[in-house]
Motif scaffolding. Structure first.
Motif, mmCIF file in Angstrom:
data_model
loop_
_atom_site.group_PDB
_atom_site.id
_atom_site.type_symbol
_atom_site.label_atom_id
_atom_site.label_comp_id
_atom_site.label_asym_id
_atom_site.label_seq_id
_atom_site.Cartn_x
_atom_site.Cartn_y
_atom_site.Cartn_z
ATOM 1 N N LEU A 104 41.848 43.956 32.646
ATOM 2 C CA LEU A 104 41.424 44.799 31.524
ATOM 3 C C LEU A 104 40.211 45.630 31.892
ATOM 4 O O LEU A 104 40.165 46.845 31.633
ATOM 5 C CB LEU A 104 41.117 43.939 30.307
ATOM 6 C CG LEU A 104 40.517 44.698 29.123
ATOM 7 C CD1 LEU A 104 41.494 45.734 28.575
ATOM 8 C CD2 LEU A 104 40.093 43.728 28.012
ATOM 9 N N PHE A 105 39.194 45.018 32.498
ATOM 10 C CA PHE A 105 37.978 45.754 32.823
ATOM 11 C C PHE A 105 38.223 46.805 33.897
ATOM 12 O O PHE A 105 37.616 47.880 33.871
ATOM 13 C CB PHE A 105 36.871 44.781 33.244
ATOM 14 C CG PHE A 105 36.304 43.982 32.099
ATOM 15 C CD1 PHE A 105 36.559 44.340 30.781
ATOM 16 C CD2 PHE A 105 35.513 42.874 32.329
ATOM 17 C CE1 PHE A 105 36.044 43.610 29.724
ATOM 18 C CE2 PHE A 105 34.983 42.141 31.281
ATOM 19 C CZ PHE A 105 35.249 42.508 29.972
ATOM 20 N N VAL A 106 39.109 46.508 34.840
ATOM 21 C CA VAL A 106 39.458 47.537 35.828
ATOM 22 C C VAL A 106 40.161 48.700 35.131
ATOM 23 O O VAL A 106 39.882 49.864 35.415
ATOM 24 C CB VAL A 106 40.340 46.950 36.949
ATOM 25 C CG1 VAL A 106 40.922 48.061 37.819
ATOM 26 C CG2 VAL A 106 39.526 45.983 37.806
ATOM 27 N N ILE A 304 59.516 41.882 36.593
ATOM 28 C CA ILE A 304 58.946 42.717 35.536
ATOM 29 C C ILE A 304 58.101 41.850 34.604
ATOM 30 O O ILE A 304 57.028 42.259 34.153
ATOM 31 C CB ILE A 304 60.066 43.435 34.759
ATOM 32 C CG1 ILE A 304 60.733 44.490 35.646
ATOM 33 C CG2 ILE A 304 59.504 44.102 33.500
ATOM 34 C CD1 ILE A 304 61.980 45.101 35.033
ATOM 35 N N GLY A 305 58.583 40.644 34.317
ATOM 36 C CA GLY A 305 57.796 39.741 33.486
ATOM 37 C C GLY A 305 56.477 39.365 34.123
ATOM 38 O O GLY A 305 55.454 39.271 33.450
ATOM 39 N N LEU A 306 56.488 39.156 35.440
ATOM 40 C CA LEU A 306 55.260 38.786 36.138
ATOM 41 C C LEU A 306 54.208 39.891 36.084
ATOM 42 O O LEU A 306 53.014 39.623 35.988
ATOM 43 C CB LEU A 306 55.567 38.433 37.593
ATOM 44 C CG LEU A 306 56.257 37.089 37.837
ATOM 45 C CD1 LEU A 306 56.605 36.933 39.311
ATOM 46 C CD2 LEU A 306 55.373 35.934 37.390
ATOM 47 N N ILE A 307 54.644 41.144 36.170
ATOM 48 C CA ILE A 307 53.682 42.251 36.175
ATOM 49 C C ILE A 307 53.547 42.880 34.786
ATOM 50 O O ILE A 307 52.990 43.972 34.643
ATOM 51 C CB ILE A 307 54.067 43.335 37.208
ATOM 52 C CG1 ILE A 307 55.386 44.007 36.833
ATOM 53 C CG2 ILE A 307 54.147 42.737 38.612
ATOM 54 C CD1 ILE A 307 55.701 45.225 37.701
ATOM 55 N N SER A 308 54.054 42.200 33.756
ATOM 56 C CA SER A 308 54.097 42.796 32.420
ATOM 57 C C SER A 308 52.711 43.115 31.870
ATOM 58 O O SER A 308 52.549 44.094 31.134
ATOM 59 C CB SER A 308 54.849 41.882 31.458
ATOM 60 O OG SER A 308 54.241 40.605 31.382
ATOM 61 N N TYR A 309 51.717 42.301 32.194
ATOM 62 C CA TYR A 309 50.361 42.575 31.702
ATOM 63 C C TYR A 309 49.867 43.911 32.235
ATOM 64 O O TYR A 309 49.401 44.776 31.473
ATOM 65 C CB TYR A 309 49.433 41.438 32.110
ATOM 66 C CG TYR A 309 48.006 41.570 31.615
ATOM 67 C CD1 TYR A 309 47.700 42.214 30.429
ATOM 68 C CD2 TYR A 309 46.951 41.016 32.343
ATOM 69 C CE1 TYR A 309 46.399 42.322 29.978
ATOM 70 C CE2 TYR A 309 45.641 41.114 31.898
ATOM 71 C CZ TYR A 309 45.369 41.776 30.721
ATOM 72 O OH TYR A 309 44.075 41.882 30.275
ATOM 73 N N SER A 310 49.994 44.132 33.527
ATOM 74 C CA SER A 310 49.563 45.398 34.108
ATOM 75 C C SER A 310 50.432 46.556 33.632
ATOM 76 O O SER A 310 49.935 47.670 33.405
ATOM 77 C CB SER A 310 49.573 45.313 35.633
ATOM 78 O OG SER A 310 48.508 44.481 36.090
ATOM 79 N N GLU A 343 52.005 47.517 39.930
ATOM 80 C CA GLU A 343 52.109 46.641 41.105
ATOM 81 C C GLU A 343 50.746 46.496 41.777
ATOM 82 O O GLU A 343 50.346 45.391 42.173
ATOM 83 C CB GLU A 343 53.132 47.202 42.100
ATOM 84 C CG GLU A 343 54.568 47.149 41.632
ATOM 85 C CD GLU A 343 55.200 45.773 41.760
ATOM 86 O OE1 GLU A 343 54.513 44.823 42.157
ATOM 87 O OE2 GLU A 343 56.397 45.654 41.443
ATOM 88 N N ALA A 344 50.037 47.600 41.916
ATOM 89 C CA ALA A 344 48.710 47.555 42.538
ATOM 90 C C ALA A 344 47.762 46.679 41.724
ATOM 91 O O ALA A 344 47.004 45.869 42.269
ATOM 92 C CB ALA A 344 48.147 48.966 42.681
ATOM 93 N N SER A 345 47.803 46.830 40.395
ATOM 94 C CA SER A 345 46.938 46.027 39.536
ATOM 95 C C SER A 345 47.284 44.545 39.659
ATOM 96 O O SER A 345 46.394 43.685 39.715
ATOM 97 C CB SER A 345 47.095 46.481 38.077
ATOM 98 O OG SER A 345 46.395 45.636 37.196
ATOM 99 N N TYR A 346 48.577 44.243 39.713
ATOM 100 C CA TYR A 346 48.999 42.846 39.797
ATOM 101 C C TYR A 346 48.579 42.216 41.116
ATOM 102 O O TYR A 346 47.995 41.126 41.143
ATOM 103 C CB TYR A 346 50.517 42.746 39.622
ATOM 104 C CG TYR A 346 51.052 41.342 39.798
ATOM 105 C CD1 TYR A 346 50.816 40.375 38.828
ATOM 106 C CD2 TYR A 346 51.780 40.972 40.931
ATOM 107 C CE1 TYR A 346 51.291 39.078 38.978
ATOM 108 C CE2 TYR A 346 52.263 39.687 41.088
ATOM 109 C CZ TYR A 346 52.007 38.747 40.112
ATOM 110 O OH TYR A 346 52.484 37.462 40.274
ATOM 111 N N TRP A 347 48.860 42.914 42.229
ATOM 112 C CA TRP A 347 48.627 42.315 43.549
ATOM 113 C C TRP A 347 47.162 42.341 43.973
ATOM 114 O O TRP A 347 46.699 41.439 44.672
ATOM 115 C CB TRP A 347 49.483 43.007 44.603
ATOM 116 C CG TRP A 347 50.942 42.693 44.455
ATOM 117 C CD1 TRP A 347 51.922 43.498 43.935
ATOM 118 C CD2 TRP A 347 51.585 41.460 44.779
ATOM 119 N NE1 TRP A 347 53.126 42.847 43.929
ATOM 120 C CE2 TRP A 347 52.951 41.593 44.438
ATOM 121 C CE3 TRP A 347 51.142 40.258 45.324
ATOM 122 C CZ2 TRP A 347 53.875 40.574 44.635
ATOM 123 C CZ3 TRP A 347 52.066 39.237 45.523
ATOM 124 C CH2 TRP A 347 53.410 39.395 45.185
#
Length: 367
Positions: A104-106, A304-310, A343-347
């Motif tokens: 969130l802060f990023v 998609i579920g794994l990266i859903s927050y980003s 993807e970048a945000s997740y990884w």
């Protein structure tokens, strides 16, 4: 969204095994949000208008996130108390902070940089301060588009602050009664809030106290799971194939929402949709090998579920008419850009902080 900020398969594999369609349901929820925002950027011909009126929208995606959050958080709290005899508030809040705050802060830093460089406009200090303090569900209700979606994160964070204390203080039977009463009175709470002269039009959609019934529905599901009365109830439902009522209810609810908007949503729609999501969760726990279960557990859906927050955080930058670049709207460019950024945000943000949390929680090895 939690929000897309629920527990991921990576952070609790045991929970994912218990709820095998967890990530797939989360994927459907975020895809509803992506569709709703993206469809508004398309030429509004007869086909698009029809699809927008009859397919699930962003409100339903967020409703699904809320039910999931209530269910998952309560399940984890009850498991911790069952395993250790107590619930550690400090550990709970620390886990939530690692899960939610970095990404969130990023995102808020990215949006601020875009505003400073005048890539985007209409963003004021309050549009950054309120999401950072998790107040966006109440203030400002007339704020900028760019952080408008963080209202759902504020709702979830307020839930995270209050609910663990309630689980600790209330005996199980009392908690169930409080939750049932809360769900039953929620339409009256929404109507009462709507009638207040100082509540802006549409404000009922965003406030914690007017949307908490979806969270409470998920909490009820967690309290019921494994209980004799709950098992008898679900056996009765599935023996009569009443779970298929969801297939009728959801399209009907989406169509009625499109036609009657708040009149339907505030009274029946929100509660009914939350109960339908809860039934789908139970259904997938009982029948993960069904065609729909296999679809939800299909690897692309799981990812998609794994990266859903980003995905939820960054879709606001791309799926809007305010973005007039090649990477705006429901286009190949817009979707690819959103996917790459998510993807970048997740990884590079979510995963490193989750690993850091795991390392810090790992007990020290005795010498």
């Amino acid at each position: 969204m939690t929000s897309a900020s629920t527990v991921s398969r990576a952070t609790d594999p045991a929970l994912a095994r218990t709820i095998p369609s967890l990530d797939g349901i989360r994927a459907l929820a975020v895809l509803c949000v992506i569709w709703a925002h993206g469809a508004a950027t398309l030429p509004q011909n007869d086909v698009v208008v029809f699809l927008r009126a009859n397919l699930p929208g962003g409100y339903f995606g967020v409703q699904a996130f809320f039910v999931l959050s209530g269910f998952l958080i309560t399940t984890l709290l009850l498991r911790e108390r069952g395993k250790t005899g107590r619930i550690s508030l400090s550990a709970f809040y620390r886990r939530r902070a690692y899960r939610i705050l970095p990404a969130l802060f990023v995102f808020l830093a990215v949006v601020s940089a875009l505003a400073v460089t005048r890539v985007i406009d209409g963003l004021g200090p309050r549009d950054i301060i309120s999401p950072a303090l998790f107040l966006r569900d109440y203030w400002p209700l007339d704020g900028s588009w760019w952080t408008g979606h963080t209202w759902s994160l504020s709702v979830e964070e307020q839930f995270y602050v209050l609910w663990p204390l309630a689980v600790i203080l209330m005996p199980r039977r009392v908690a169930v009664k409080v939750l049932v009463i809360g769900v039953l009175i929620s339409p009256f709470v929404r109507i009462g809030t709507y009638l207040l002269p100082f509540v802006p039009e549409g404000g009922v959609t965003y406030m914690f106290h007017t949307r908490a019934d979806a969270l409470m529905t998920g909490c009820l599901l967690a309290y019921g799971a494994g209980e004799r009365w709950f098992e008898r109830l679900t056996e009765w439902i599935f023996a009569r194939h009443l779970q298929w009522a969801v297939v009728v209810w959801l399209p009907l609810s989406w169509a009625l929402t499109s036609r009657f908007e708040g009149v339907w949503m505030y009274t029946v729609g929100y509660v009914g949709d939350a109960l339908a999501v809860a039934l789908v969760i139970v259904w997938m726990m009982r029948a993960p090998a069904s065609p729909f279960g296999r679809f939800l557990n299909w690897r692309p859906m799981v990812h998609i579920g794994l990266i859903s927050y980003s995905l939820y955080l960054y879709q606001q930058l791309f799926l809007t008419r305010h973005n007039e670049t090649w990477f705006g709207g429901l286009t190949i460019g817009g979707l690819l850009a959103l996917l790459l950024v998510a993807e970048a945000s997740y990884w590079f943000v979510e995963r490193p902080f989750l690993r850091l949390r795991v390392r810090r929680e790992r007990p020290a090895t005795p010498v």
